[in-house]
Design a protein around this motif. Structure first.
Motif, PDB file in Angstrom:
ATOM      1  N   ALA A 185       0.823  -1.205   0.000  1.00  0.00           N
ATOM      2  CA  ALA A 185       0.000   0.000   0.000  1.00  0.00           C
ATOM      3  C   ALA A 185       0.859   1.258   0.000  1.00  0.00           C
ATOM      4  O   ALA A 185       1.858   1.343   0.724  1.00  0.00           O
ATOM      5  CB  ALA A 185      -0.916   0.015   1.223  1.00  0.00           C
ATOM      6  N   PHE A 186       0.451   2.221  -0.837  1.00  0.00           N
ATOM      7  CA  PHE A 186       1.025   3.576  -0.827  1.00  0.00           C
ATOM      8  C   PHE A 186       2.516   3.615  -1.152  1.00  0.00           C
ATOM      9  O   PHE A 186       3.265   4.470  -0.674  1.00  0.00           O
ATOM     10  CB  PHE A 186       0.769   4.275   0.518  1.00  0.00           C
ATOM     11  CG  PHE A 186      -0.664   4.243   0.957  1.00  0.00           C
ATOM     12  CD1 PHE A 186      -1.632   4.894   0.221  1.00  0.00           C
ATOM     13  CD2 PHE A 186      -1.045   3.547   2.098  1.00  0.00           C
ATOM     14  CE1 PHE A 186      -2.962   4.856   0.614  1.00  0.00           C
ATOM     15  CE2 PHE A 186      -2.364   3.506   2.498  1.00  0.00           C
ATOM     16  CZ  PHE A 186      -3.337   4.162   1.761  1.00  0.00           C
ATOM     17  N   ASN A 187       2.979   2.689  -1.968  1.00  0.00           N
ATOM     18  CA  ASN A 187       4.363   2.730  -2.455  1.00  0.00           C
ATOM     19  C   ASN A 187       4.415   3.506  -3.770  1.00  0.00           C
ATOM     20  O   ASN A 187       3.416   3.611  -4.484  1.00  0.00           O
ATOM     21  CB  ASN A 187       4.876   1.311  -2.647  1.00  0.00           C
ATOM     22  CG  ASN A 187       4.796   0.499  -1.374  1.00  0.00           C
ATOM     23  OD1 ASN A 187       5.592   0.679  -0.457  1.00  0.00           O
ATOM     24  ND2 ASN A 187       3.809  -0.410  -1.292  1.00  0.00           N
ATOM     25  N   THR A 188       5.585   4.057  -4.107  1.00  0.00           N
ATOM     26  CA  THR A 188       5.705   4.932  -5.273  1.00  0.00           C
ATOM     27  C   THR A 188       6.950   4.584  -6.084  1.00  0.00           C
ATOM     28  O   THR A 188       8.032   4.404  -5.522  1.00  0.00           O
ATOM     29  CB  THR A 188       5.808   6.413  -4.837  1.00  0.00           C
ATOM     30  OG1 THR A 188       4.681   6.751  -4.038  1.00  0.00           O
ATOM     31  CG2 THR A 188       5.854   7.330  -6.052  1.00  0.00           C
ATOM     32  N   GLY A 189       6.778   4.523  -7.419  1.00  0.00           N
ATOM     33  CA  GLY A 189       7.912   4.374  -8.331  1.00  0.00           C
ATOM     34  C   GLY A 189       7.926   5.510  -9.336  1.00  0.00           C
ATOM     35  O   GLY A 189       6.939   5.709 -10.048  1.00  0.00           O
ATOM     36  N   SER A 190       9.012   6.291  -9.387  1.00  0.00           N
ATOM     37  CA  SER A 190       9.089   7.472 -10.259  1.00  0.00           C
ATOM     38  C   SER A 190      10.413   7.514 -11.007  1.00  0.00           C
ATOM     39  O   SER A 190      11.477   7.273 -10.416  1.00  0.00           O
ATOM     40  CB  SER A 190       8.962   8.770  -9.444  1.00  0.00           C
ATOM     41  OG  SER A 190       7.754   8.816  -8.728  1.00  0.00           O
ATOM     42  N   GLY A 191      10.346   7.855 -12.293  1.00  0.00           N
ATOM     43  CA  GLY A 191      11.567   8.080 -13.057  1.00  0.00           C
ATOM     44  C   GLY A 191      12.189   9.422 -12.723  1.00  0.00           C
ATOM     45  O   GLY A 191      11.517  10.349 -12.257  1.00  0.00           O
ATOM     46  N   GLY A 192      13.484   9.533 -12.951  1.00  0.00           N
ATOM     47  CA  GLY A 192      14.175  10.788 -12.698  1.00  0.00           C
ATOM     48  C   GLY A 192      13.898  11.830 -13.769  1.00  0.00           C
ATOM     49  O   GLY A 192      13.555  11.508 -14.908  1.00  0.00           O
TER      50      GLY A 192
END
Length: 222
Positions: A185-192
């Motif tokens: 829950a509520f984890n995030t993956g973002s590119g730079g």
């Protein structure tokens, strides 16, 4: 706990940061544990410091809590608020002016980041565990080098480096994994972010164009 790769002093790629709390290449069992607020950060790429050279890439930051290359068994364990971040790319160098080479060189690519809680390259079994509010972020691309002014010629700025990928806000798996009765829950993956384009040179009658900014990196598995 932190695992931070060293930045390149001038030229070259920085060191990777792997396993903020645990780096496992053997056999390990975790039961009734909490891994919270750990981080793994890749080292920044170097600025070349001379002409005609692109910026160096940032390094990998993976496994904010655990980097596993062996056998890992996880039971009744919580992973919360861990981070994994790729290193930033270095700045591109300017053109040399030799043979009319006045354009700036591209910035380095941001480093990739994999698995804010766990980066698994081995064998992994997870039961009755929780992954919450972990964040993985790719490294920022380096800025493009400036265009060179050489007599009456003004070079264009170099392209900004692309951002690195951020994969697996909770878990990145490129090995073998089995997950049973778990919560994510509520984890995030973002590119730079892509790097800024370099500024164009300025001659007495003609100015160079600024470089194009780099592309943002891919983010998956939030």
């Amino acid at each position: 706990n932190r695992a931070t790769g060293g930045a390149a002093p001038v030229a070259g790629t920085g060191d990777p940061g792997l396993g903020g709390a645990i780096y496992n290449s053997g056999t390990m069992t975790l039961d009734l544990c909490t891994l919270k607020g750990n981080s793994a950060t890749g080292g920044d790429g170097g600025d070349p410091g001379w002409w005609d050279t692109p910026g160096f890439p940032g390094s990998e930051g993976s496994g904010g809590a655990i980097y596993n290359q062996g056998t890992l068994i996880v039971d009744r364990t919580t992973f919360c608020c861990n981070t994994a971040t790729g290193g930033s790319g270095g700045m591109g160098g300017p053109g040399s002016g030799i043979g009319g080479d006045t354009a700036g060189y591209p910035g380095g690519t941001g480093g990739g980041a994999n698995g804010a809680a766990i980066c698994n390259l081995g064998s992994l079994w997870i039961t009755c565990s929780t992954f919450a509010s972990n964040v993985v972020t790719g490294g920022t691309g380096g800025p493009g080098g400036p265009g060179l002014t050489f007599g009456s010629i003004a070079g264009n700025g170099g392209r900004g480096g692309n951002g690195g990928s951020g994969l697996g806000g909770a878990l990145f798996n490129s090995g073998t994994a089995s997950l049973v009765n778990f919560t994510i829950a509520f984890n995030t993956g973002s590119g730079g972010a892509g790097g800024e384009g370099g500024g164009g040179g300025s001659a007495w009658y003609n100015g160079g164009s600024g470089g194009r900014g780099g592309n943002g990196g891919s983010g998956f598995g939030g």
